[in-house]
Design an enzyme around this catalytic site. Sequence first.
Site, mmCIF file in Angstrom:
data_model
loop_
_atom_site.group_PDB
_atom_site.id
_atom_site.type_symbol
_atom_site.label_atom_id
_atom_site.label_comp_id
_atom_site.label_asym_id
_atom_site.label_seq_id
_atom_site.Cartn_x
_atom_site.Cartn_y
_atom_site.Cartn_z
ATOM 1 N N LYS A 110 0.832 -1.221 0.000
ATOM 2 C CA LYS A 110 0.000 0.000 0.000
ATOM 3 C C LYS A 110 0.855 1.255 0.000
ATOM 4 O O LYS A 110 0.462 2.286 -0.532
ATOM 5 C CB LYS A 110 -0.947 -0.013 1.202
ATOM 6 C CG LYS A 110 -1.948 -1.158 1.183
ATOM 7 C CD LYS A 110 -3.347 -0.710 0.841
ATOM 8 C CE LYS A 110 -4.070 -1.775 0.067
ATOM 9 N NZ LYS A 110 -5.193 -2.419 0.560
ATOM 10 N N LYS A 192 -5.132 -12.081 -9.855
ATOM 11 C CA LYS A 192 -6.319 -12.183 -9.000
ATOM 12 C C LYS A 192 -7.482 -11.373 -9.582
ATOM 13 O O LYS A 192 -7.267 -10.283 -10.133
ATOM 14 C CB LYS A 192 -5.896 -11.652 -7.621
ATOM 15 C CG LYS A 192 -6.966 -11.491 -6.604
ATOM 16 C CD LYS A 192 -6.344 -11.175 -5.252
ATOM 17 C CE LYS A 192 -6.924 -9.873 -4.720
ATOM 18 N NZ LYS A 192 -6.727 -9.666 -3.293
ATOM 19 N N LYS A 195 -11.802 -5.798 -9.069
ATOM 20 C CA LYS A 195 -12.623 -4.841 -9.777
ATOM 21 C C LYS A 195 -11.814 -3.651 -10.283
ATOM 22 O O LYS A 195 -11.997 -3.184 -11.396
ATOM 23 C CB LYS A 195 -13.703 -4.354 -8.818
ATOM 24 C CG LYS A 195 -14.629 -3.387 -9.443
ATOM 25 C CD LYS A 195 -16.052 -3.682 -9.129
ATOM 26 C CE LYS A 195 -16.853 -2.933 -10.142
ATOM 27 N NZ LYS A 195 -18.116 -2.536 -9.836
HETATM 28 P P1 AMP Z 1 -10.723 -6.952 -0.325
HETATM 29 O O1 AMP Z 1 -11.840 -6.337 -1.076
HETATM 30 O O2 AMP Z 1 -9.458 -7.115 -1.129
HETATM 31 O O3 AMP Z 1 -10.500 -6.319 1.036
HETATM 32 O O4 AMP Z 1 -11.167 -8.465 -0.032
HETATM 33 C C1 AMP Z 1 -12.239 -8.810 0.784
HETATM 34 C C2 AMP Z 1 -12.204 -10.304 1.028
HETATM 35 O O5 AMP Z 1 -12.342 -11.029 -0.203
HETATM 36 C C3 AMP Z 1 -10.876 -10.785 1.660
HETATM 37 O O6 AMP Z 1 -11.136 -11.847 2.565
HETATM 38 C C4 AMP Z 1 -10.098 -11.266 0.458
HETATM 39 O O7 AMP Z 1 -9.145 -12.230 0.823
HETATM 40 C C5 AMP Z 1 -11.207 -11.843 -0.449
HETATM 41 N N1 AMP Z 1 -10.862 -11.744 -1.894
HETATM 42 C C6 AMP Z 1 -10.630 -10.627 -2.620
HETATM 43 N N2 AMP Z 1 -10.364 -10.910 -3.918
HETATM 44 C C7 AMP Z 1 -10.437 -12.257 -4.035
HETATM 45 C C8 AMP Z 1 -10.269 -13.192 -5.123
HETATM 46 N N3 AMP Z 1 -9.979 -12.799 -6.368
HETATM 47 N N4 AMP Z 1 -10.418 -14.511 -4.856
HETATM 48 C C9 AMP Z 1 -10.726 -14.943 -3.608
HETATM 49 N N5 AMP Z 1 -10.901 -14.123 -2.545
HETATM 50 C C10 AMP Z 1 -10.760 -12.807 -2.749
#
Ligand code: AMP
Length: 325
Positions: A110, A192, A195
């Site tokens: 970050k 990964k 969005k």
């Molecule tokens: P974030 O929006 O990155 O804070 O992610 C929110 C939750 O979703 C966290 O537990 C992440 O580990 C999970 N997450 C985000 N992107 C993915 C992905 N492409 N595949 C699986 N889990 C995800």
Amino acid sequence: MRVFSGIRPTGELHIGNYLGSIKQWVEFQEKAECIFCIVDLHAITTPYNPRELQKNILEMAIAYLVAGLDPEKCIFFVQSTVKEHLELTWFLNTICPISELNRMTQFKEKSKQFKESINAGLLDYPVLMASDILLYQTDLVPVGKDQKQHVELARTLARKFNRKFGKTFKEPQVLLPKIGEKIMSLQNPRKKMSKTDDPKGCIGLFETPEAIEEKIMAAVTDPGKIIKYDSMKKPGISNLLTIHSLFSGKPIKGLEKNFRNKGYKEFKKSLIKLLINSLEPFRKKRKELLSREVYVREILKQGTKKAQMVAASTMENVRKKIGLV
Ligand code: AMP
Ligand code: TRP
């Protein structure tokens, strides 16, 4: 057994978030005492728009209710409404070595991403997260792989506090999803699903049938025609198989068998149908809940009350232990 997890209120959810986190949460509420938190205090450590924060919190709450969180079966609340999270953060700060925070992968990433705003809150993010977890005497923390290091810090801090002041906190354990811990982008299956990186590679939880069809048909596949799981050699089709399996509940091996001698196109058609059918109820329910803001806010308010009771009891003990009462 007590389970705690949190999610930042940052915009709309995609199926990666759903399969990687929400789906696990929904299953846990049937078998454990669950506390789930919308972590707004974490969300403000990176640049954000204050005018959109409340909207995003509400969207996130709706998404979770839509996906199956049941306020009768779990505690569901917004972090900033329970002030104890901040108080415990301060106390844990006094026992957390700066060196531990400096080596956190997310902080380093970050800091690179937001060069203009490397603030103290961003460095302290994992201590606030440790407070979230420890306040509720948590046993298990279901999160994505990227959060493992932070949960380990929570363990370290619990141990350190207990050693210094006497047994006060449980040592929490991290829990990663068995499959689906990383859903990949439809456009670049080695990256990964995210969005912000690429909307075309990403299917929103409330995506329309037309957009689902378009994005799956355009999804990158691999050379050859065989529907077979091999994440190294065939990352594209493997990712689609994972998504299919998690939504249909059919094991990947079974899907390979069903689609033996059939091409990618037929498999994609089946996945499109499955996704449209699976996400349709989510879209309907979201529309309904969007018009019931008072109801959703009431659920969060009740959640705050319940969470606050647990948090207050932990903090009373903590204050005593450190000599503040
Ligand atoms: P974030 O929006 O990155 O804070 O992610 C929110 C939750 O979703 C966290 O537990 C992440 O580990 C999970 N997450 C985000 N992107 C993915 C992905 N492409 N595949 C699986 N889990 C995800
Ligand atoms: N840092 C987590 C994420 O980015 C969110 C989070 C905050 C969390 N506090 C938590 C997760 C406590 C689990 C437990 O996804």
